[in-house]
Design a protein around this motif. Structure first.
Motif, PDB file in Angstrom:
ATOM      1  N   LYS A 256      46.693   0.919  57.849  1.00 56.42           N
ATOM      2  CA  LYS A 256      46.972  -0.373  57.218  1.00 56.42           C
ATOM      3  C   LYS A 256      48.457  -0.726  57.211  1.00 56.42           C
TER       4      LYS A 256
ATOM      5  N   ASP B 196      39.171   2.444  59.801  1.00 54.82           N
ATOM      6  CA  ASP B 196      39.308   2.095  58.394  1.00 54.82           C
ATOM      7  C   ASP B 196      40.800   1.947  58.096  1.00 54.82           C
ATOM      8  N   PRO B 197      41.200   0.975  57.279  1.00 57.02           N
ATOM      9  CA  PRO B 197      42.633   0.809  56.995  1.00 57.02           C
ATOM     10  C   PRO B 197      43.271   2.008  56.301  1.00 57.02           C
ATOM     11  N   GLY B 198      42.472   2.826  55.630  1.00 56.66           N
ATOM     12  CA  GLY B 198      43.004   4.000  54.944  1.00 56.66           C
ATOM     13  C   GLY B 198      43.080   5.239  55.812  1.00 56.66           C
TER      14      GLY B 198
ATOM     15  N   LYS C 238      37.333  -3.361  56.749  1.00 58.30           N
ATOM     16  CA  LYS C 238      37.248  -2.895  55.367  1.00 58.30           C
ATOM     17  C   LYS C 238      36.022  -3.564  54.761  1.00 58.30           C
ATOM     18  N   ASP C 239      35.099  -2.737  54.292  1.00 58.76           N
ATOM     19  CA  ASP C 239      33.833  -3.239  53.738  1.00 58.76           C
ATOM     20  C   ASP C 239      33.127  -4.171  54.714  1.00 58.76           C
TER      21      ASP C 239
ATOM     22  N   VAL D 193      39.942  -6.941  58.978  1.00 57.17           N
ATOM     23  CA  VAL D 193      41.190  -7.117  58.233  1.00 57.17           C
ATOM     24  C   VAL D 193      42.428  -6.922  59.109  1.00 57.17           C
TER      25      VAL D 193
END
Length: 152
Positions: free
Chosen positions: A23, A103-105, A127-128, A132
């Motif tokens: 991210k 995933d951004p994380g 994300k979800d 994003v």
């Protein structure tokens, strides 16, 4: 014999290692295309923006694929044989639909490993289930020279 006593020393706490995350290095101002856009439109935008591909969204904004310069080559070759310089085919006919996302994380090191495994130039970041951002190979390459030795 001289004895020296310095007393109890306090050990300075080590700074926590800061994670280097997707991210923090992904692009968020994305060019996107729709399934119904034409290859003409894609080629024009890719050339104008000096990018090599972008996510493809459906009418509801959900990610359905990725279109790249390589994907567009099929329509360009077809145009050569039909003697036309227009490329009216729809994005949905040429886009890659087997999309692997990040995933951004996720750690940037793990993302770098994904680039090696899959040999592709960009990953959409979800994300979800919502788009994003996008992480390109160039984003990863630009990030690593800026890292401090303490982050390794």
């Amino acid at each position: 014999m001289v004895k020296s006593f310095q007393g109890v020393r306090e050990v300075e706490p080590k700074a926590p290692i800061q994670q280097i995350l997707v991210k923090d290095h992904m692009s968020t101002n994305l060019v996107t295309f729709l399934e119904e856009d034409t290859i003409d439109q894609v080629l024009e935008v890719l050339a104008k923006r000096k990018i090599s591909g972008a996510p493809v969204l459906d009418e509801s904004g959900a990610l359905v694929g990725i279109i790249s310069e390589v994907d567009c080559l099929g329509e360009i070759i077809k145009g050569k044989y039909s003697n036309t310089v227009r490329f009216p085919a729809k994005v949905k006919e040429y886009m890659s639909t087997n999309v692997i996302s990040l995933d951004p994380g996720m750690s940037l090191f793990d993302a770098a490993q994904k680039f090696l495994e899959h040999k592709i130039r960009r990953f959409p970041v979800l994300k979800d289930g919502h788009l994003v951002g996008q992480l390109s190979l160039s984003d990863v390459i630009r990030a690593f020279p800026k890292l401090k030795h303490t982050t390794w």
